[in-house]
Design a protein around this motif. Structure first.
Motif, PDB file in Angstrom:
ATOM      1  N   GLU A 400      58.705   7.666 -16.958  1.00 38.16           N
ATOM      2  CA  GLU A 400      59.913   6.911 -16.861  1.00 38.16           C
ATOM      3  C   GLU A 400      60.372   6.905 -15.141  1.00 38.16           C
ATOM      4  O   GLU A 400      60.780   5.983 -14.848  1.00 38.16           O
ATOM      5  CB  GLU A 400      61.274   7.462 -17.623  1.00 38.16           C
ATOM      6  N   THR A 401      60.117   8.348 -14.657  1.00 36.41           N
ATOM      7  CA  THR A 401      60.734   8.274 -13.263  1.00 36.41           C
ATOM      8  C   THR A 401      59.758   7.279 -12.504  1.00 36.41           C
ATOM      9  O   THR A 401      59.972   6.896 -11.344  1.00 36.41           O
ATOM     10  CB  THR A 401      60.649   9.805 -12.969  1.00 36.41           C
ATOM     11  N   THR A 410      64.401   2.569  -7.834  1.00 34.27           N
ATOM     12  CA  THR A 410      65.671   3.514  -8.326  1.00 34.27           C
ATOM     13  C   THR A 410      65.534   4.746  -8.456  1.00 34.27           C
ATOM     14  O   THR A 410      66.306   5.813  -8.776  1.00 34.27           O
ATOM     15  CB  THR A 410      66.353   2.929  -9.606  1.00 34.27           C
ATOM     16  N   ALA A 411      64.336   5.386  -7.895  1.00 32.86           N
ATOM     17  CA  ALA A 411      63.910   6.890  -8.088  1.00 32.86           C
ATOM     18  C   ALA A 411      63.096   7.089  -6.861  1.00 32.86           C
ATOM     19  O   ALA A 411      62.362   6.102  -6.352  1.00 32.86           O
ATOM     20  CB  ALA A 411      63.426   7.484  -9.225  1.00 32.86           C
ATOM     21  N   SER A 412      62.946   8.455  -6.341  1.00 26.36           N
ATOM     22  CA  SER A 412      62.154   8.657  -5.212  1.00 26.36           C
ATOM     23  C   SER A 412      60.935   9.535  -5.509  1.00 26.36           C
ATOM     24  O   SER A 412      60.669   9.860  -6.678  1.00 26.36           O
ATOM     25  CB  SER A 412      63.146   9.579  -4.205  1.00 26.36           C
ATOM     26  N   VAL A 416      59.364  12.507  -8.812  1.00 25.22           N
ATOM     27  CA  VAL A 416      58.322  12.384  -9.512  1.00 25.22           C
ATOM     28  C   VAL A 416      57.721  13.494  -9.443  1.00 25.22           C
ATOM     29  O   VAL A 416      57.135  14.326 -10.257  1.00 25.22           O
ATOM     30  CB  VAL A 416      57.206  11.131  -8.873  1.00 25.22           C
ATOM     31  N   ARG A 417      57.661  14.255  -8.130  1.00 25.33           N
ATOM     32  CA  ARG A 417      56.962  15.481  -7.686  1.00 25.33           C
ATOM     33  C   ARG A 417      57.406  16.675  -8.469  1.00 25.33           C
ATOM     34  O   ARG A 417      56.873  17.384  -8.966  1.00 25.33           O
ATOM     35  CB  ARG A 417      56.596  15.790  -6.310  1.00 25.33           C
ATOM     36  N   ALA A 418      58.794  16.496  -8.479  1.00 25.12           N
ATOM     37  CA  ALA A 418      59.499  17.717  -9.350  1.00 25.12           C
ATOM     38  C   ALA A 418      59.172  17.805 -10.815  1.00 25.12           C
ATOM     39  O   ALA A 418      58.738  18.845 -11.277  1.00 25.12           O
ATOM     40  CB  ALA A 418      61.055  17.386  -9.028  1.00 25.12           C
TER      41      ALA A 418
END
Length: 460
Positions: A400-401, A410-412, A416-418
């Motif tokens: 989703e991210t 709308t996401a960075s 994603v890496r987190a």
């Protein structure tokens, strides 16, 4: 000691011993059964569970029963009496399933429904304007119709009026087509001769039952390998003659309102799930199955929704029937299966709904089926089952991210890496050899999407 012996006989928990050829073989049992529920697109979970059952448990069922999408899987598997043939058929099913890229692969809109959906936003604006003004006080209404509001209303009504050319199509569609969708190309691919051959099925030693319901009679019936009918007690119904098994499969998949009913033997038939979505009873009570695996595509339970104080009649009916009533029927069927000794494999996390097709969600659901089957068959404790669910939820959030970051902005990358780091840590808690092939790369690669991600993924 007697209690222990009884428990060992009744609980098909442990994977079977592998023979020198490397293939796990179950004990010789001519009445091993496999039951596959309906579930539309959610059958991706079933494919993963079947992969575990064939590769790790080594099943070779001699009785297979299925409803709706489960009837397709059941029919393809039942063509072969030997383990290798059934496992090869499963590989073909998985390849075709993973090849889908959008919901249109399974659900192709009829023109009337496509036009209705295209005009829906306009009519919603009309209804919203009406509702807004009807709930305002008399004094407020007199001032609400200022020039800008009037122009908005006139523009919306004019836009709605433009749809009049489509109204005849929209009005006649439900009567002529009797459904919103026609089966997408996935059904034709699954029924191609190299994947499914009715003659091969008719000659197979495997006993097959496909569940479907007659609209005129209201009866639950089954179609066999050779296209003959039996009733719900598996008694032959010779007066109905023989039918095309391919058409019977289409009928078993004919979700009312979604797909049109299918004519067979002088009657119109729809999805067997109307009466029995998990056809375990026929296998256990009437086909002599002594050990049974029942694989359910959809999780039990319904999501809590906001207040229905202002809900219209259609929303109330859909919530009550397709939501709550269907869930209650599934609970009863699962309870019956377990009470009669079946090993039930069902999801507890909803990866995607029954109409959503996305490459990434399908892959996650297939892997979830494998993990969930492993937990059920080996009798995993609650902590281990929770870990499985957390792994799947984290992959779902990562997918989703990624969609948010690379399709919508709308996401960075850090978001994603987190999640990938969280997924890595969860996977590290699973003992070696207990994950499906390729699981060690889940945190190192992007999930599958309908678009390409060219950016490199750097997670340490």
């Amino acid at each position: 000691m007697d209690e222990l012996a009884r428990w060992l006989r009744q609980a098909p928990f442990l994977p079977r011993k592998r023979e020198p050829d490397g293939v796990p073989h179950p004990p010789t049992d001519p009445r091993l059964g496999l039951v596959l529920s309906g579930g539309g697109a959610r059958s991706s979970f079933q494919i993963g569970a079947l992969r575990y059952l064939y590769d790790e448990v080594g099943i070779t069922p001699s009785v297979i029963a299925g409803t709706s999408a489960g009837s397709i899987l059941a029919s393809v598997l039942a063509q072969h009496g030997e383990h290798a043939g059934q496992r090869d058929a499963l590989s073909q099913l998985e390849r075709i399933w993973l090849g889908m890229t959008s919901s249109s692969d399974m659900f192709t809109e009829y023109p009337w429904f496509a036009r209705l959906r295209a005009h829906m936003p306009t009519w919603r604006k009309v209804l919203a304007l009406r509702q807004r003004t009807s709930h305002e006080g008399a004094e407020e209404q007199s001032t609400a119709w200022k020039p800008s509001t009037a122009l908005e209303a006139l523009g919306t009504l004019w836009e709605a009026g433009r749809s009049s050319a489509d109204l005849q199509l929209i009005v006649n569609g439900p009567t002529q087509e009797r459904a919103a969708f026609m089966p997408g190309p996935i059904v034709d691919r699954l029924l191609e001769p190299h994947v499914f051959d009715p003659e091969r099925l008719a000659a197979s030693p495997v006993t097959l039952r496909i569940a479907l319901v007659g609209l005129e009679s209201g009866e639950l019936r089954y179609v066999t390998n050779t296209g003959t009918f039996t009733d719900r007690q598996d008694r032959p119904v010779p007066e109905l003659g023989e039918v095309d098994v391919v058409e019977a499969i289409r009928a078993s998949c004919a979700i009312p309102g979604v797909f049109p009913p299918v004519p067979l033997a002088g009657e119109y038939y729809v999805d067997g799930g109307v009466r029995e979505n998990l056809p375990t009873e026929v296998a256990l009570d009437h086909l002599g199955v002594s050990e049974c695996y029942a694989v359910v595509a959809s999780p039990s339970g319904v999501r809590t929704q906001q207040s229905f104080a202002a809900a219209d009649i259609f929303t109330i009916i859909m919530r009550s029937t397709s939501g709550i009533m269907s869930d209650e029927l599934q609970r009863d069927e699962i309870a019956y299966a377990r009470a009669h000794g079946a090993t039930v494999i069902a999801p507890t996390v909803d990866v995607h709904d029954l109409v959503t097709i996305d490459p990434g969600l399908i892959s996650i659901a297939v892997d979830y089926g494998f993990l969930r089957a492993r937990d059920v068959v080996t009798g995993a404790d609650a902590q281990r089952q929770h870990l499985t669910d957390e792994i799947i939820r984290t992959r779902r959030r990562a997918w989703e991210t990624e969609e948010a970051a690379f399709a919508h902005g709308t996401a960075s990358d850090d978001d994603v890496r987190a999640l990938k780091t969280e997924l890595r840590d969860l996977l590290a808690e699973v003992p070696p050899g207990e994950l499906p092939e390729g699981a060690d790369r889940w945190w190192q690669t992007w999930e599958r999407h309908a678009f390409e991600i060219e950016q490199a993924l750097a997670v340490t």
